[in-house]
Design an enzyme around this catalytic site. Sequence first.
Site, PDB file in Angstrom:
ATOM      1  N   PHE A 181     -31.952  41.791   8.148  1.00  0.00           N
ATOM      2  CA  PHE A 181     -32.640  42.659   9.247  1.00  0.00           C
ATOM      3  C   PHE A 181     -32.584  41.742  10.363  1.00  0.00           C
ATOM      4  CE2 PHE A 181     -35.977  39.910   7.226  1.00  0.00           C
ATOM      5  CZ  PHE A 181     -36.666  39.491   8.392  1.00  0.00           C
ATOM      6  N   CYS A 182     -32.899  42.239  11.787  1.00  0.00           N
ATOM      7  CA  CYS A 182     -32.843  41.510  12.912  1.00  0.00           C
ATOM      8  C   CYS A 182     -33.742  42.265  13.889  1.00  0.00           C
ATOM      9  CB  CYS A 182     -31.392  41.338  13.346  1.00  0.00           C
ATOM     10  SG  CYS A 182     -30.571  42.995  13.593  1.00  0.00           S
ATOM     11  N   THR A 183     -33.634  42.033  15.215  1.00  0.00           N
ATOM     12  CA  THR A 183     -34.571  42.599  16.162  1.00  0.00           C
ATOM     13  C   THR A 183     -34.298  44.159  16.221  1.00  0.00           C
ATOM     14  OG1 THR A 183     -34.439  40.619  17.335  1.00  0.00           O
ATOM     15  CG2 THR A 183     -35.419  42.513  18.660  1.00  0.00           C
ATOM     16  N   CYS A 188     -27.922  42.471  12.017  1.00  0.00           N
ATOM     17  CA  CYS A 188     -27.934  42.852  10.793  1.00  0.00           C
ATOM     18  C   CYS A 188     -26.906  43.824  10.205  1.00  0.00           C
ATOM     19  CB  CYS A 188     -29.263  43.193  10.311  1.00  0.00           C
ATOM     20  SG  CYS A 188     -30.257  44.253  11.327  1.00  0.00           S
ATOM     21  N   ILE A 210     -36.102  45.483  13.285  1.00  0.00           N
ATOM     22  CA  ILE A 210     -37.492  45.661  13.353  1.00  0.00           C
ATOM     23  C   ILE A 210     -38.248  46.361  14.195  1.00  0.00           C
ATOM     24  CG2 ILE A 210     -39.327  43.706  13.683  1.00  0.00           C
ATOM     25  CD1 ILE A 210     -37.482  41.588  13.080  1.00  0.00           C
TER      26      ILE A 210
END
Length: 242
Positions: A181-183, A188, A210
């Site tokens: 996951f990432c922003t 990701c 996210i």
Amino acid sequence: MSIVNIAAYKFVSLPDTVLLREALQERADALGLKGTILLAPEGINLFLAGSGEAIEAFLAGLRADARFADIEVKYSTSADVPFGKMRVRLKREIIRMNHPAIRPEAGRAPSVNAHTLARWLEQGRDDDGREVVMLDTRNAFEVDVGTFRNAIDWRIDRFTQFPDAVREHRAELEGKTVVSFCTGGIRCEKAAIFMEDIGIAHVYQLEGGILKYFEETGGPGYDGACFVFDERHALDPALKPV
């Protein structure tokens, strides 16, 4: 007036980045938008803010280009415009990894949507009964603002360090369902493809990152806020600046 903020990206071949840069800069300026658009041969990555009407007009124009017709957008609001300028920049990659063989347009790793992930986190396992581990692909200073509970954090300083970190720590991932996951989804996505390419099984990317998780679920299982690269600095699970 409430300001609408959007984040979006798409991996798609763009041989005409110079011409596209001029067109997008002109359109954004005419609409009074602020923010950043990154263009590279591999795709587009954008963060924009303005009135709701201006944002929708820009998106309508963007989606009129068949290459961007299905681009997915994440929305939030703020009291002020969190960008000082409007810039359209040309880059070698829209997110730098230094692994040119990783081409998301040619095929993505499997993704998991926000509601399914929330269920997995509550269960502590995926639908096949495997332990779920959350892998944060962001930089250490971003992770320090907030992350998923018990997420793996390898304290990288930039995304180009991610491939070496995976090779060094892959034993932590073996036999588990790994959700990168990432922003907003872009890092990701590349991270999940890389892990698949080196033979790690049961890898997923969090669809929309996210921010989409916050938007659709309210953030269960996430502690803190999400760092963002603008003047808001961080957003809480209600997508409000903290």
